[in-house]
Design a protein around this motif. Structure first.
Motif, short mmCIF file in Angstrom:
data_model
loop_
_atom_site.label_atom_id
_atom_site.label_comp_id
_atom_site.label_asym_id
_atom_site.label_seq_id
_atom_site.Cartn_x
_atom_site.Cartn_y
_atom_site.Cartn_z
N LEU A 283 40.21 41.74 34.26
CA LEU A 283 39.98 40.45 34.90
C LEU A 283 38.54 39.99 34.74
O LEU A 283 37.60 40.78 34.87
N CYS A 284 38.38 38.72 34.48
CA CYS A 284 37.06 38.14 34.60
C CYS A 284 36.92 37.63 36.03
O CYS A 284 37.91 37.35 36.71
N SER A 285 35.71 37.52 36.49
CA SER A 285 35.45 37.16 37.87
C SER A 285 36.07 35.81 38.20
O SER A 285 35.78 34.80 37.57
N GLY A 286 36.94 35.81 39.20
CA GLY A 286 37.55 34.56 39.65
C GLY A 286 38.96 34.33 39.15
O GLY A 286 39.66 33.46 39.65
N ASP A 287 39.41 35.12 38.16
CA ASP A 287 40.77 34.94 37.62
C ASP A 287 41.74 35.72 38.49
O ASP A 287 42.20 36.80 38.14
N THR A 288 42.07 35.16 39.63
CA THR A 288 42.86 35.88 40.63
C THR A 288 44.32 36.05 40.25
O THR A 288 45.00 36.92 40.77
N ASP A 289 44.84 35.19 39.34
CA ASP A 289 46.25 35.29 38.96
C ASP A 289 46.44 35.90 37.57
O ASP A 289 47.55 35.91 37.04
N SER A 290 45.36 36.38 36.97
CA SER A 290 45.41 37.11 35.70
C SER A 290 46.03 36.32 34.55
O SER A 290 46.68 36.88 33.67
N ASP A 291 45.82 34.99 34.55
CA ASP A 291 46.40 34.18 33.47
C ASP A 291 45.39 33.85 32.39
O ASP A 291 45.68 33.08 31.47
#
Length: 339
Positions: A283-291
């Protein structure tokens, strides 16, 4: 020539009544031929149930829907392109079409159509390419397209690019497709030719044999800044299966959360790849839904959990067990496509 629905935003219906094809461009139509705002339903023909573009026919289609059409004998339930026909499709949908053999949604032979903002969904093929099939076709392009919920009992539930073909996909979303080999994508028998996938998301596809997300036979595509996640295979290569004669190139890839393995076979590592069982590690920071994007969906996710997080919340971007203003700021800071 322009053929357009007279009511803006609506669709004029062409109903084949399960007895005839909806559209046939037979030779030499150019991009100046515009077909805009039509819904082609219940077309039926041995091939190209909804539409057939043949012999250098390259019209422009906008805002058209091809739904519930059937190729009763061979290929192209929704659309069939053959003999150097290169139509351009903008914001078109191919839905719930079927073909007795290949290409439930669209079948491409010795042609190079370009699709932009199109949806290919819920199509079925009796053989390969539930959503889309191509052979002897170089330079087929898809930009900002969705290929989802298509099925095939053979190669490429979503997309099958085979027999000396190349496809170039940019910002496409390929998910919930099902096939025997290559639940999402099959790239086959294209040695010496290079297909490309850029900023694409290939997720939650399933293969009854190998290559839940992607299968490569005798082909070496280039995949850059894509994610391959949540795909499954009954045998090998949940994320990707590469035969011994295939060696795809990875650059800036996230390949994670697939089963039974992320990649089966060899690939060329051009750097910045994350290949792991746990997608949280990619994950990159802030990509909470992993899209693969930090966007409004992630911000809404954080706001929905604001001050209510108790444990292991997806909105807890900084991992401090509390969803607060710091998490909101991290989403804003990371806004855009993940590297």
């Amino acid at each position: 020539i322009t053929i357009r629905c007279s009511v803006p935003g609506a669709h004029a219906v062409l109903d084949g009544e399960n007895s005839r094809r909806g559209i046939f461009c037979h030779s030499g139509e150019t991009a100046g031929t515009l077909i805009d705002g039509f819904k082609v339903i219940r077309g039926s023909s041995p091939w190209g149930g909804g539409a057939w573009f043949n012999s250098g026919s390259s019209p422009t289609l906008k805002h058209c829907i091809f739904e519930d059409n059937t190729a009763t004998t061979t290929h192209g339930g929704g659309i069939y392109c053959s003999n150097s026909s290169n139509p351009s499709l903008f914001n078109c949908t191919m839905r719930n079409n079927s073909a007795a053999q290949m290409g439930g949604g669209i079948d491409i032979r010795q042609s190079s159509p370009a699709l932009t903002g199109c949806v290919i969904e819920y199509n079925t093929a009796g053989s390969s390419g539930g959503g889309m099939y191509m052979e002897y076709s170089e330079g087929v392009t898809l930009v900002d397209c969705q290929i989802s919920d298509n099925t095939s009992p053979s190669y490429g539930g979503g997309l099958c690019c085979t027999l000396y073909s190349t496809c170039n996909l940019t910002r496409c979303n390929i998910f919930n497709n099902d096939g025997e080999d290559g639940g999402g994508v099959c790239i086959d028998a294209s040695a010496g030719l290079v297909s490309t996938f850029t900023d694409c998301h290939i997720h939650d596809n399933a293969a009854n044999d190998d290559g839940g997300g992607v299968v490569c036979y005798g082909s070496s595509p280039i995949l850059e800044s894509c994610s391959i996640s949540g795909n499954t295979a009954a045998d090998k290569g949940g994320g990707m299966y590469c035969s011994s004669s295939s060696s795809p190139t990875f650059a800036g890839m996230n390949v994670c959360g697939n089963g039974p393995e992320q990649v089966h076979g060899t690939y060329v590592d051009n750097g910045d790849n994350c290949i792991t069982e746990n997608c949280n590690e990619c994950l990159c920071s802030g990509d909470t839904d992993s899209d693969g994007d930090v966007d409004i969906l992630d911000l809404l996710n954080v706001l929905d959990q604001y001050s209510t997080c108790t444990e292991n919340c997806s909105g807890d971007v900084d991992g401090d067990s509390d969803v607060d203003i710091e998490d909101v700021l991290l989403v804003i800071q990371g806004w855009g496509s993940c590297p």
